[in-house]
Design an enzyme around this catalytic site. Structure first.
Site, PDB file in Angstrom:
ATOM      1  N   ASN A  93      57.916 -10.730 -30.047  1.00  0.00           N
ATOM      2  CA  ASN A  93      57.193 -11.518 -29.051  1.00  0.00           C
ATOM      3  C   ASN A  93      57.156 -10.801 -27.702  1.00  0.00           C
ATOM      4  O   ASN A  93      58.144 -10.192 -27.289  1.00  0.00           O
ATOM      5  CB  ASN A  93      57.901 -12.878 -28.913  1.00  0.00           C
ATOM      6  CG  ASN A  93      56.996 -13.926 -28.313  1.00  0.00           C
ATOM      7  OD1 ASN A  93      55.797 -13.689 -28.109  1.00  0.00           O
ATOM      8  ND2 ASN A  93      57.545 -15.077 -28.015  1.00  0.00           N
ATOM      9  N   GLU A 163      46.930  -5.435 -33.359  1.00  0.00           N
ATOM     10  CA  GLU A 163      46.323  -6.307 -34.370  1.00  0.00           C
ATOM     11  C   GLU A 163      45.121  -7.017 -33.758  1.00  0.00           C
ATOM     12  O   GLU A 163      45.118  -7.345 -32.579  1.00  0.00           O
ATOM     13  CB  GLU A 163      47.355  -7.304 -34.928  1.00  0.00           C
ATOM     14  CG  GLU A 163      48.139  -8.108 -33.898  1.00  0.00           C
ATOM     15  CD  GLU A 163      47.405  -9.318 -33.394  1.00  0.00           C
ATOM     16  OE1 GLU A 163      46.463  -9.777 -34.065  1.00  0.00           O
ATOM     17  OE2 GLU A 163      47.767  -9.806 -32.313  1.00  0.00           O
ATOM     18  N   LYS A 218      42.854  -3.377 -27.052  1.00  0.00           N
ATOM     19  CA  LYS A 218      43.321  -4.689 -27.511  1.00  0.00           C
ATOM     20  C   LYS A 218      43.163  -5.721 -26.394  1.00  0.00           C
ATOM     21  O   LYS A 218      42.608  -6.811 -26.599  1.00  0.00           O
ATOM     22  CB  LYS A 218      44.792  -4.569 -27.946  1.00  0.00           C
ATOM     23  CG  LYS A 218      45.507  -5.877 -28.154  1.00  0.00           C
ATOM     24  CD  LYS A 218      44.947  -6.683 -29.308  1.00  0.00           C
ATOM     25  CE  LYS A 218      45.712  -7.972 -29.468  1.00  0.00           C
ATOM     26  NZ  LYS A 218      45.171  -8.848 -30.461  1.00  0.00           N
ATOM     27  N   SER A 267      34.209 -26.254 -25.867  1.00  0.00           N
ATOM     28  CA  SER A 267      35.349 -27.036 -26.326  1.00  0.00           C
ATOM     29  C   SER A 267      36.222 -27.410 -25.144  1.00  0.00           C
ATOM     30  O   SER A 267      35.895 -27.113 -23.994  1.00  0.00           O
ATOM     31  CB  SER A 267      36.174 -26.217 -27.322  1.00  0.00           C
ATOM     32  OG  SER A 267      36.845 -25.182 -26.636  1.00  0.00           O
ATOM     33  N   CYS A 274      47.378 -15.088 -27.540  1.00  0.00           N
ATOM     34  CA  CYS A 274      46.880 -13.799 -27.031  1.00  0.00           C
ATOM     35  C   CYS A 274      45.922 -13.864 -25.850  1.00  0.00           C
ATOM     36  O   CYS A 274      46.065 -13.099 -24.911  1.00  0.00           O
ATOM     37  CB  CYS A 274      46.217 -13.026 -28.157  1.00  0.00           C
ATOM     38  SG  CYS A 274      47.433 -12.151 -29.148  1.00  0.00           S
ATOM     39  N   PHE A 275      44.941 -14.743 -25.904  1.00  0.00           N
ATOM     40  CA  PHE A 275      43.878 -14.677 -24.899  1.00  0.00           C
ATOM     41  C   PHE A 275      44.422 -14.744 -23.474  1.00  0.00           C
ATOM     42  O   PHE A 275      44.189 -13.866 -22.655  1.00  0.00           O
ATOM     43  CB  PHE A 275      42.836 -15.772 -25.116  1.00  0.00           C
ATOM     44  CG  PHE A 275      41.867 -15.495 -26.235  1.00  0.00           C
ATOM     45  CD1 PHE A 275      41.980 -14.342 -27.000  1.00  0.00           C
ATOM     46  CD2 PHE A 275      40.840 -16.366 -26.531  1.00  0.00           C
ATOM     47  CE1 PHE A 275      41.096 -14.061 -28.032  1.00  0.00           C
ATOM     48  CE2 PHE A 275      39.944 -16.103 -27.553  1.00  0.00           C
ATOM     49  CZ  PHE A 275      40.077 -14.953 -28.308  1.00  0.00           C
TER      50      PHE A 275
END
Length: 460
Positions: A93, A163, A218, A267, A274-275
């Site tokens: 993490n 990732e 990333k 939404s 992540c964002f």
């Protein structure tokens, strides 16, 4: 090119678990060991009952069943796994710092550093070390520095292999990736990792870059995706005031091939691990280099997202005659998106917290999230005592119980099952007027209104 027979992955979380399961499935000749200091988590990965895996991801249990104890192993013995492997993935993490310099913005790299020091202490043979965690640019430099100063003449090659998984579709993303990115300065090490992915990914989809490009790609990818969500959410507010329909606007602009239709769903706001973290990282890096305009630009994506969550709960309170004190509000969904049990940065946490501060009673139903997790998410915010959260928030095992005697329902996650409920039955059981606030725009307004609901959607 180093021949890889043993892989060690430090960190048995949302990235390490699925990624290593797929690598093991596609490379049966390689022994893959996932290690973690959390014994409870490792026990869950080893549980005979595959519904008890710590992570819910469609398709994951089947792959674990196929590979576990054949060439995929889960263990708490970190040192042995490090010692025996030729390649080590760091998949721990990297939360946003909650203290000191860079608090609330910079990534906390203490777990990464502990990993690097552990590898340095234990390794007796050359290793390829792969950064899998989402990291700020130039973290590899820190890992290199720790590993190369061990004084024991071992060669460590550092690679960045970020990732690009979307939770809920992680297995599909791993089996059929848009691209695999490998950054490094040792061609031999890069090719060793490319060979592992090459077992199922076409070579033209494996991009080889320098370390910094890989790390920054990333952060940038996530920042661009989040920016699209904040952009359509900004327009959703305008739609509500002008009579436009945000779904129609999104469809119209999404058909432009230069824009495309993905990530244009209005939404209650984006969540996930992540964002927000990656954009805050980008902002912090920009500020470090005194690029204040760049930092302000990206920070606005986060501010817009926070505004959208707050706006949703404000609208609910205002519609319920400006008070929710003592009223029961049912939240359907707690996970940040459907098909995952991950709740990190979920909009539901912040909406619930706001409603609780207005003295509402909150009842929550989510098909995959436990009451323990819901309580710990709220307690993490430190807004009130644990006992108060326990008293004010009830977690129930079905949606009908959540809606019983509720003044309003707020849909927080776009779980498919929500569309198929007996909404007539739900309406009957609620206080009247019965309100639905659809934070994911998944129900049909005309159908809900025909039943008798007061229905409010985002951007309509």
């Amino acid at each position: 090119m180093t021949l890889i027979k043993n892989i060690c992955c430090i960190g048995a979380g949302y990235v390490g678990g699925p990624t290593m399961a797929v690598i093991a499935k596609k490379n049966p000749h390689i022994k893959v060991t996932i290690v973690d200091i959390n014994a409870e988590r490792i026990a869950a990965w080893n549980d005979k009952d595959l519904t008890k895996l710590p992570i819910y991801e469609p398709g994951l249990a089947a792959i674990v069943k196929e590979t576990r104890n054949k060439n995929l192993f889960f263990s708490t013995d970190i040192n042995t796994a490090i010692a025996e492997s030729e390649m080590i993935f760091i998949s721990v993490n990297t939360p946003t710092k909650t203290y000191g310099k860079g608090k609330g913005m910079a990534a906390d790299l203490k777990y990464i550093e502990l990993c690097a020091r552990n590898i340095a202490d234990v390794a007796t043979t050359d290793k390829i070390v792969v950064e899998k965690s989402t990291l700020p640019v130039r973290t590899a430099e820190a890992i290199k520095s720790i590993l190369h100063n061990t004084g024991n003449h071992i060669n460590f090659h550092i690679l960045s292999n970020p990732e690009f998984l979307a939770e809920g579709t992680a297995i599909e993303d791993l089996l059929n990736p848009d691209r695999v990115l490998i950054g490094g300065d040792s061609e031999e090490a890069i090719e060793s990792l490319a060979k592992i992915y090459g077992a199922w990914v076409p070579q033209q989809r494996i991009l080889r870059t320098n370390l910094w490009s890989s790390e920054l790609s990333k952060l940038t990818a996530n920042a661009f995706l989040a920016q699209r969500i904040s952009s359509i959410n900004a327009i959703s507010e305008l739609c509500e005031l002008t009579g436009a329909n945000v779904n129609e606007v999104a469809k119209a602009i999404g058909m432009d091939s230069r824009i495309g239709s993905k990530f244009l769903k209005a939404s209650v706001g984006f969540g996930g691990s992540c964002f927000q973290k990656d954009i805050l990282n980008l902002v912090y890096i920009a500020r470090t280099y005194h690029l204040n305009e760049v930092a302000d630009y990206w920070e606005q994506v986060i501010l817009m997202n926070d505004h959208q969550k707050r706006r949703f709960s404000d609208r609910l309170i205002k519609t319920l005659y400006n008070t929710v004190s003592g009223k029961k509000i049912a939240l359907l969904g707690w996970a940040f998106k459907k098909d995952t049990n991950d709740t990190r940065e979920s909009a539901a946490i912040y909406v619930a917290d706001h409603l609780l501060s207005e003295q509402a009673r909150v009842s929550v139903y989510d098909p995959k999230v436990s009451s323990v997790k819901i309580q710990s998410d709220l307690n993490y915010l430190n807004t009130r005592t644990e006992d108060e959260n326990l008293k004010l928030v009830q977690t129930v095992s079905n949606p009908y119980e959540a809606a019983q005697d509720a003044h309003a329902i707020a849909i927080m996650t776009e779980w498919d099952e929500f569309k198929d409920y007996d909404w007539q039955k739900i309406y009957k059981s609620m206080k009247k007027p019965a309100f639905i606030f659809d934070g994911r725009n998944i129900l049909e307004k005309s159908k809900m209104e025909a039943i008798g609901f007061e229905y409010f959607a985002i951007g309509q």
